[in-house]
Scaffold this active site. Structure first.
Site, PDB file in Angstrom:
ATOM      1  N   GLN B 510       0.821  -1.218   0.000  1.00 40.06           N
ATOM      2  CA  GLN B 510       0.000   0.000   0.000  1.00 40.06           C
ATOM      3  C   GLN B 510       0.851   1.263   0.000  1.00 40.06           C
ATOM      4  O   GLN B 510       0.326   2.352  -0.160  1.00 40.06           O
ATOM      5  CB  GLN B 510      -0.972  -0.016   1.191  1.00 40.06           C
ATOM      6  CG  GLN B 510      -0.405   0.420   2.535  1.00 40.06           C
ATOM      7  CD  GLN B 510       0.374  -0.658   3.255  1.00 40.06           C
ATOM      8  OE1 GLN B 510       1.047  -1.476   2.649  1.00 40.06           O
ATOM      9  NE2 GLN B 510       0.292  -0.666   4.568  1.00 40.06           N
ATOM     10  N   GLY B 511       2.160   1.103   0.210  1.00 41.65           N
ATOM     11  CA  GLY B 511       3.042   2.267   0.130  1.00 41.65           C
ATOM     12  C   GLY B 511       3.175   3.029   1.425  1.00 41.65           C
ATOM     13  O   GLY B 511       3.483   4.219   1.414  1.00 41.65           O
ATOM     14  N   GLU B 715      -9.209   0.730   1.495  1.00 39.74           N
ATOM     15  CA  GLU B 715     -10.354  -0.143   1.284  1.00 39.74           C
ATOM     16  C   GLU B 715     -11.459   0.498   0.453  1.00 39.74           C
ATOM     17  O   GLU B 715     -12.346  -0.199  -0.038  1.00 39.74           O
ATOM     18  CB  GLU B 715     -10.959  -0.524   2.640  1.00 39.74           C
ATOM     19  CG  GLU B 715     -10.002  -1.228   3.561  1.00 39.74           C
ATOM     20  CD  GLU B 715     -10.493  -1.205   5.006  1.00 39.74           C
ATOM     21  OE1 GLU B 715     -10.617  -2.273   5.599  1.00 39.74           O
ATOM     22  OE2 GLU B 715     -10.773  -0.100   5.524  1.00 39.74           O
TER      23      GLU B 715
END
Lengths: 292, 762, 160
Positions: B510-511, B715
C-alpha cells in the site's frame, strides 16, 4: 514430491525399453507441465520418469507430408507450434487456438505429445484435431501403430495409448481449399480459465450447400467428441443461420454434459447450443479456411 | 473530536553542527513520490519473510481434517514417523502440554493451535510433521491417520443461527482484550458468536409513515484474499527463555501479545518481526501460523518454518459470506424514512475477527443515508466452514451490495433517477449518523458530482440490441474506520543527520513506508527518498495496533507527524540555545534526537468517515450471461492525499479486486469441502479480464485531524463496485441478481427465469 | 536416499558457471533459492499460473515451480537478479520503477522476465500483444494498467 529415478535416454529405442506396460508408477515425461501438477498434489508418485528431452531429432519439428498435410513431432513445444508459419499457413485454426491455450510459459515447455496423452477433456487442440482428421503415431517395444485421432480419446482422462507406448508424431491431412474451420472457446470466469465448452467445426461448402461437416465438442463432455447427429443435419443443407441453429440444437440434445466448476450440466448444454451455432457462423464469416 | 496526546522524551547525544536543514513545509506531502523500495522490488532483492531460512531449521507440514465436524477418536502417526528424515510429529495434545489452554483469537479464544478433541471444519490443522527436508515433511503428513466420529455439520449461516442447529462450540469464549464482549462469556447452546445492534428513532412509526415498503434479501458468496506471498512464519529460540518469530503478518504487535499470553510469558520475551509483505488484504492479520510455529519451535527446541501452499490459504482464512435482509420504507418523493437491516455473517468454524466485522460493518449497514428510523442487527455466526475474517473493507462491501442494490430497486420503482434518489437521501456535513455520531469533513455530493461527470450521467446510454445489451449503474458507500486504537512512532535523527522512522506499520504494497517518509520529511525538511523506514520488529519498533482498516495513514501518519514535530522542535531548541541562530538557517552535525509520540483515539465510532462511489458500464451477452465491464470508475475521498499517485492506484487495485469478487470469484464449498482450492480452479482477475476503461478518482475533502488533512483509503475502492455492476446489469437486461458473484450461469438463469423459459436445475 | 535419486547439475546462472547437488524431484525454483540464495523467482500458486516463479531457461520463460531442476543441466538460466548490469538497472526494470508498476512487488520479477522474453521476440509489441503476452502473470494488487504502461514505455509501443 518424492524422489524417483530420472532417466534421460538418448534414443527412442532406449526410451521405450525403459517404459513398463504393467507398472503405473513408470511414465514418460516430456515438458512435464501436467505431470508435475499431478506429482505436486501427490496424485501421481512416480518411481521412474523417462525423460524424452534428449530425443530431439525426429520427434521435434514440423514437416510437410505428402498430400500437403503436416507431420508434427510429438516433442514439438506448443510455443513452437504457435509461432510456426507453416502451421499458420496450413491450419490457422490451430495457430489461433494456441494463442489462448494456458499461458506462454506453459506453451514454452509443454509438448504436443504430452498435450494429447494427458487426455484432459478441457484441452484446446483435441477437438480441433478431431475435425481436421489425422492420426497419431504410437511406438512401443511391439513396434509402431497409427491410431486414428477419432479413436484416441476414449474416456475421462483416458486415451487408447498403452502404458508403454509413446506418441512420436501426429499426422494431420492437408485440407482442401474452401473448407471452413473455427474453434470457439468459452470461459465462464477469467480469460485464462479452463473452458466451459470448446467447439471446433470444419465444413466445406459447394454452391452454398454444405457438402461435408465435422463438429467436435470438448470440456462440456467427459472427452472431446464428434457430434454426428449435428453434422448430419448440416450435410446437403445451405450454410444459413437457421441450419446452424438446428445443428446446434441437435448437438445440445445429443451431448451428455458433465457438471463441474465451469458450469452445471444444463448450463453447459445451453452453452453447447450457443457455441456450436457461433462456431459455425464465425467459420463462415472469418473465411479462416483449413487450407490457408 | 479526537483526543490526541503526545508524550516525548529527548536525548541529545552530540553537539550540533553543519548539515543544512530546510524549513518545514518542504513539499514532501501531496507529492507523488516513487516508492522508497522501488529498486529492491524490481531487482529481486526486496526482503520478504518468504526468503528467510534459519540454520538448522525444520520445515513443518500441516496434516488437516478431512471432515467438517467430528470428534477426534485417535491420531496415528506411526507411518509418518517411519519415514526417514521425519524429526517429529506434533499434535494438539503435545501443544497442550506446553500451553495448557492453547486457544487463540483476537475476538474469541476459540481456536486451538492444533485441533483438540474435535474438528470443526474440513481443512483444520490436526497435526504437524517436522523434517529438515520439506518434501519429507509433506510426504509424511499424508500418512497421518486420524479416526473421527462424525458429527452433524451446519454450513448455512441463517440455518446455523436457528434453534436446533448442530452446536459448533460448547460455550463462547470472548477474549478479555475486548471488554465489551465480556457479557458473552460462557454462553452456550448457540452458534451466534455475537449480535450487534443499532437503534435510532421509531422503526414501526417510520414504516407506518412510509408510502412504499421494500423488502429484499441479498447474498454474498465466500471469496478469498489470495495474497501472492504465501502465509509464512518462522520461529526460533532466542536464548534460553526468549522467542523470535519472523512472520509475514499485518499485526506484529498483536502476535507478540497473543503468543505471550498463550505461553504465559511477559511480552518482553517475545520478539516479532516482519518484512515487506507480498500482499495481505486483511488475510495476514492477528494470528494465523504464529502460535503454531512458536509452539513447534519450543517443543523441539529448533527453528521451525511453516509456509502454506496456495491451496492451504483456502483452509486458513476467507472473506465472510453473508445474507443481508433489508426492509426500507420510503415516501413517494423518494425520501427514506425507515430502514431495518439484519445481516447473518458466515464466520466459519472460528471467530477470528468475525464478531468485530459483524459489529463494525453493522454500524454503517443502513448506508450513507439520512434516515430517522433505523434498526440494525448484525449476527456473527459459527458454521462448519473455514474461518472468515477481515478482508479489505471489513464487511462493508457485503452490506453495500445489499443497500445499494436496493437503492436502485427503490429509485426505479418510484421512477426517480438513481443518482437523484441518492441526492435526496445522503448524509450531509453536521447531520447525525445512525449511531448518533455527527458527520464531519464529508461531502457525498462531491462524490456524486464526480460520478455523474465521469459516467456522463446526463447523456442517454445506447442499450444495444440483439444478444449484446448495455447498461450502467452507480453506487455509493460508507465505512467507519477502526476506533479507538493506538499507534506509536519514533523518529531518529542519526549522527550524520540522516533520518530513520521506527514504526510497526507493515508495508504490504500500500506504500506506507513512502507515506510515512513523506510525512516525516515534510516536517524535518528532508526529502522522503532519503529517509529510511525501519520495518516492524517488536524489540525495536514501538507498538501499533495493526495494519488494517485503512487506518495507517491517519493513525500512524499522525504518530509520525507528532514524532517528527517533536524531533524538529528539539533540534530548534538546541539550535536556539547553543548557536543562537535563526531557525531556518540552522546547521548541525552529529546531532541525534530520539523522540516518541503516541496518538489515541476517542470513543467515537470512527476518527474519520470513509466514503466512496463507483460507476460501471457493462455489456451482457444474453445468450451466455457473461458480463463484460466496459467502464469502471471508482471515486474515493482521500482527504488531502499524501501521495496522490499511490492513492489512485489503491482505488484501482481495490476496485479490481472487488471486480473479481463481483463477476467470478467464488469459493465453492460442497458439504464443507472446498472444491476449488487452487488458482487452477479459483480464478482471480488477470490482464485480459480488466474493464476496458478503469479509473480511480480522488475527491479531496481535507480532514481536520488527519496528517496534513489525509484520510485512509486502502479499502474505499472495494465498497461500491459490486452494486454498481449489479445495477448496470439491471439497466441492461432488467434482471436483478440478488446473489454475488454475478457469474454467467447465475445471470443466464435469472434472465431465462424472467423470460419464463428457465434452465433446468441440474 | 538412493544414489540414482541424486545428481550434479552444471549450468550457467546469470552468465556465470554454476553447479548444484540436487535430488531428482526438486524444482528449479527450490534450487535457485536453496543453493544460490536467489529469491527473485518465488513460488506462489504452485501451478504455473501466476508467474511469480518465472525464470528464463535458454532465453525461454518457464515456470520454475513446474520445472525440474535436473532439466537445466547444461542450460543457461537467467533470473531477475541477472538483469541489471552492475548498479545500472535494465531498461525494463527502470521502466517498471518509473511507471510505478507494482505495489507489494511479489509478482514483479515474473512480469519483468516475461517482458524480457516478449521484447526479445517482438521488440515493438502493440498494446494488445503486451496484454496478451502478460496475461499468464497475476498481480493481486492489480497494478496491471501500470505494468502495461511500463512495457509500452520501454518498447515504444504504439497504442492500438
Amino acid at each position: 514430491m518424492k524422489s524417483f529415478d530420472l532417466v534421460e535416454p538418448a534414443t527412442l529405442d532406449e526410451a521405450i525399453a525403459l517404459l513398463d506396460s504393467q507398472d503405473r508408477s513408470v511414465r514418460a515425461i516430456a515438458g512435464g507441465t501436467a505431470l508435475m501438477l499431478m506429482m505436486k498434489t501427490r496424485l501421481f508418485q512416480p518411481t521412474r520418469l523417462v525423460s524424452l528431452r534428449q530425443l530431439d531429432g525426429d520427434l521435434r519439428g514440423i514437416r510437410v507430408n505428402e498430400g500437403g498435410g503436416l507431420r508434427i513431432g510429438a516433442m514439438t513445444s506448443l510455443a513452437e507450434l504457435e509461432y510456426s508459419p507453416l502451421l499458420a499457413g496450413t491450419y490457422p485454426v490451430m495457430s489461433q487456438a494456441l494463442r489462448t491455450l494456458s499461458n506462454i510459459r506453459i506453451r514454452n515447455v509443454a509438448t504436443l505429445g504430452g498435450h494429447l496423452a494427458h487426455g484432459d477433456p478441457h484441452m484446446d487442440l483435441p477437438p480441433i484435431l478431431l475435425t481436421l482428421g489425422g492420426r497419431i503415431s504410437a511406438v512401443s517395444r511391439r513396434g509402431r501403430r497409427w491410431i486414428p485421432i477419432s479413436d484416441f480419446f476414449v474416456g475421462y482422462y483416458q486415451t487408447s495409448l498403452a502404458k508403454d507406448e509413446l506418441i512420436t508424431a501426429v499426422d494431420v491431412p492437408g485440407q482442401s481449399p474452401g473448407v471452413y474451420c473455427w474453434y470457439e472457446k468459452f470461459t465462464a470466469r477469467s480469460a485464462d480459465d479452463w473452458p466451459t465448452v470448446g467447439v471446433a467445426v470444419w465444413y466445406s461448402v459447394d454452391s452454398n450447400v454444405i457438402t461435408e461437416a465435422r463438429i467436435a465438442v470438448s470440456a462440456a463432455t467427459e472427452r472431446p467428441m464428434r457430434i454426428a447427429v449435428a453434422e448430419a443435419l448440416l450435410i446437403n443443407a445451405p450454410a444459413t443461420r437457421q441450419v446452424f441453429s438446428k445443428a446446434a440444437d441437435a448437438a445440445a440434445d445429443e451431448v451428455q454434459p458433465i457438471a463441474d466448476l465451469h458450469g452445471s450440466a444444463s448450463y453447459k448444454r445451453e452453452m453447447v447450443r450457443v457455441h456450436v451455432r457461433r462456431a459455425l457462423e464465425h467459420a463462415l464469416n472469418s473465411r479462416s479456411n483449413g487450407a490457408g | 473530536m479526537a483526543a490526541h496526546y503526545t508524550e516525548s522524551a529527548a536525548k541529545v547525544v552530540e553537539p550540533p553542527s553543519k548539515i543544512k536543514r530546510k524549513a518545514p513545509g518542504s513539499g514532501q506531502v501531496k507529492r507523488s513520490v516513487r516508492r522508497l523500495e522501488s529498486k529492491a522490488k524490481v531487482d529481486g532483492s526486496a526482503e520478504y519473510i518468504y526468503n528467510l531460512s534459519l540454520p538448522g531449521m525444520l520445515y513443518g507440514k500441516i496434516a488437516r481434517s478431512s471432515i467438517p465436524h467430528g470428534k477426534i477418536l485417535s491420531i496415528d502417526a506411526t507411518a509418518a514417523l517411519a519415514i526417514e528424515g521425519v524429526h517429529a510429529v506434533i499434535t494438539g495434545e503435545d501443544i497442550r502440554r506446553l500451553i495448557p489452554d492453547p486457544y487463540y483469537g483476537p475476538a474469541f479464544h476459540d481456536q486451538p493451535i492444533l485441533a483438540l478433541d474435535k474438528v470443526r471444519y474440513a481443512g483444520e490443522p490436526v497435526a504437524v510433521v517436522l523434517a529438515a527436508d520439506p518434501h519429507v515433511a509433506e510426504e509424511a503428513a499424508d500418512l497421518i491417520a486420524v479416526e473421527y466420529d462424525p458429527l452433524e455439520p451446519v454450513f448455512d449461516e441463517v440455518a446455523a443461527s436457528k434453534a436446533g442447529a448442530p452446536i459448533i462450540h460448547d460455550r463462547l469464549r470472548p477474549a478479555a482484550t475486548f471488554p465489551d464482549l465480556k457479557y458473552l462469556q460462557g454462553r452456550s447452546g448457540t452458534n451466534v458468536a455475537l449480535s450487534g445492534r443499532v437503534r435510532r428513532g421509531d422503526l414501526e412509526k417510520g414504516f407506518r409513515e412510509s408510502d412504499h415498503i421494500f423488502e429484499h434479501t441479498f447474498r454474498n458468496g465466500k471469496v478469498i484474499h489470495a495474497p501472492l506471498e504465501p502465509f509464512v512464519t518462522l520461529a526460533e529460540m532466542n536464548g534460553p527463555d526468549g522467542l523470535t518469530i519472523h512472520t509475514a503478518s499485518q499485526s506484529p504487535s498483536f502476535v507478540r501479545s497473543e503468543v505471550s499470553r498463550l505461553l504465559g510469558w511477559p511480552e518482553n520475551r517475545v520478539r516479532v518481526r516482519t518484512a515487506f509483505l507480498g500482499g495481505g488484504f486483511g488475510g495476514k492479520l492477528y494470528i494465523k501460523l504464529e502460535a503454531l510455529v512458536a509452539a513447534c519451535a519450543l517443543l523441539v527446541r529448533k527453528p521451525v518454518r511453516i509456509a502454506l501452499t496456495m491451496e492451504e490459504q483456502f483452509y486458513t482464512i476467507t472473506k465472510h459470506g453473508a445474507t443481508v435482509r433489508l426492509k426500507t420504507g420510503a415516501k413517494k418523493d423518494g425520501r427514506i424514512v425507515a430502514r431495518e437491516v439484519e445481516t447473518w455473517w458466515n464466520g466459519g468454524a472460528y471467530a477470528d475477527i468475525g464478531p468485530r466485522v459483524a459489529q463494525k460493518s453493522g454500524l454503517t449497514s443502513a448506508g450513507p443515508y439520512d434516515i430517522e428510523n433505523i434498526a440494525i442487527d448484525s449476527h456473527a455466526i459459527y458454521t462448519n466452514e473455514p474461518p472468515a475474517g477481515a478482508l479489505r473493507g471489513f464487511g462493508v462491501s457485503q452490506v453495500v451490495w445489499a443497500y445499494e442494490s436496493q437503492a436502485d430497486i427503490i429509485a426505479r420503482a418510484l421512477k426517480i433517477d438513481p443518482l437523484e434518489f441518492r441526492r435526496r437521501n445522503i448524509l450531509r456535513e453536521g447531520r447525525p449518523h445512525a449511531t448518533g455520531m455527527l458527520m464531519t469533513d464529508v461531502d457525498i455530493d462531491a462524490i456524486l458530482d464526480r460520478l455523474a461527470e465521469r459516467m456522463e450521467w446526463d447523456r442517454p446510454l445506447d442499450h444495444g440490441s440483439g444478444t449484446i445489451r448495455r447498461g450502467r449503474g452507480i453506487a455509493i458507500g460508507i465505512k467507519a474506520c477502526v476506533a479507538p486504537t493506538t499507534s506509536v512512532a519514533m523518529v531518529n535523527i542519526y549522527g550524520d543527520g540522516s533520518c530513520g522512522i521506527c514504526c510497526s506499520t507493515v508495508d504490504m504494497g500500500q506504500g506506507s513506508d513512502t507515506a510515512m517518509a513523506q510525512i516525516a520529511g515534510e516536517l524535518l525538511g528532508v526529502s522522503a527518498e532519503a529517509i529510511r523506514v525501519i520495518h516492524p520488529d517488536t524489540d525495536v519498533t514501538p507498538y501499533d495496533m495493526a495494519t488494517l482498516g485503512s487506518r495507517s495513514t491517519y493513525h500512524m501518519g499522525n504518530a509520525v507527524r507528532h514524532a517528527a514535530e517533536d524531533a524538529r522542535a528539539q533540534l530548534l531548541r538546541i539550535a536556539a540555545t547553543a548557536l543562537q541562530t535563526d531557525i531556518d538557517e540552522l546547521e548541525c552535525r552529529d546531532g541525534a534526537v530520539l523522540t516518541r509520540s503516541g496518538a489515541r483515539m476517542s470513543r467515537q465510532i470512527t476518527p474519520f468517515w470513509m466514503l466512496g462511489g463507483a460507476g460501471a458500464e457493462i455489456e451482457v451477452d444474453t445468450e451466455t450471461g457473461r458480463i463484460r465491464v466496459t467502464k469502471l470508475v471508482n471515486v474515493g475521498d482521500a482527504g488531502s492525499a499524501i501521495n496522490p499517485d499511490i492513492v489512485e492506484r489503491q482505488l484501482i487495485g481495490a476496485g479490481t479486486m472487488q471486480f473479481g469478487f463481483t463477476i467470478f470469484e467464488e469459493m465453492i464449498i460442497n458439504e464443507g469441502q472446498v472444491v476449488n482450492a487452487s488458482f487452477a480452479d479459483y480464478k482471480i482477475p488477470g490482464m485480459l479480464d480488466l474493464p476496458d476503461d478503469l479509473t480511480g478518482e480522488l475527491v479531496e475533502v481535507p480532514h481536520r485531524h488527519g496528517p496534513f488533512g489525509a484520510k485512509g483509503i486502502g479499502e474505499t475502492g472495494m465498497f461500491c463496485v459490486s452494486p454498481a455492476i449489479g445495477n448496470a446489469l439491471y439497466d441492461a437486461i432488467e434482471v436483478r441478481v440478488m446473489e454475488m458473484p454475478l457469474t454467467p450461469e447465475r445471470v443466464l438463469r435469472a434472465l431465462r427465469q424472467a423470460q419464463d423459459r428457465p434452465l433446468t436445475s441440474d | 536416499m538412493k544414489e540414482t535419486y541424486r545428481r550434479t547439475i552444471r549450468f550457467k546462472l546469470n552468465g556465470r558457471p554454476a553447479i548444484a547437488e540436487i535430488a531428482t524431484h526438486e524444482t528449479l525454483v527450490e534450487v535457485l533459492q536453496r543453493d544460490f540464495s536467489l529469491f527473485g523467482a518465488r513460488e506462489s500458486c504452485g501451478q504455473g499460473l501466476c508467474g511469480c516463479c518465472t525464470a528464463l531457461v535458454n532465453g525461454i520463460a518457464v515456470s520454475g515451480c513446474l520445472y525440474l531442476a535436473a532439466f537445466v543441466d547444461g542450460a543457461e538460466v537467467m533470473t531477475v537478479e541477472g538483469l541489471a548490469s552492475g548498479n545500472e538497472l535494465h531498461p525494463i526494470q527502470q521502466s517498471f520503477v518509473a511507471n510505478c508498476a507494482f505495489q507489494c512487488g511479489f509478482c514483479t520479477p515474473g512480469f519483468i522476465l516475461m517482458t524480457k522474453e516478449l521484447l526479445d521476440r517482438h521488440p515493438h509489441p502493440t498494446t494488445d500483444e503486451i496484454r496478451h503476452y502478460l496475461s499468464g502473470n497475476l498481480c493481486r494488487c492489480a497494478a496491471y494498467p501500470d505494468i502495461v504502461h511500463a512495457v509500452e514505455a520501454v518498447s515504444g509501443a504504439r497504442k492500438v
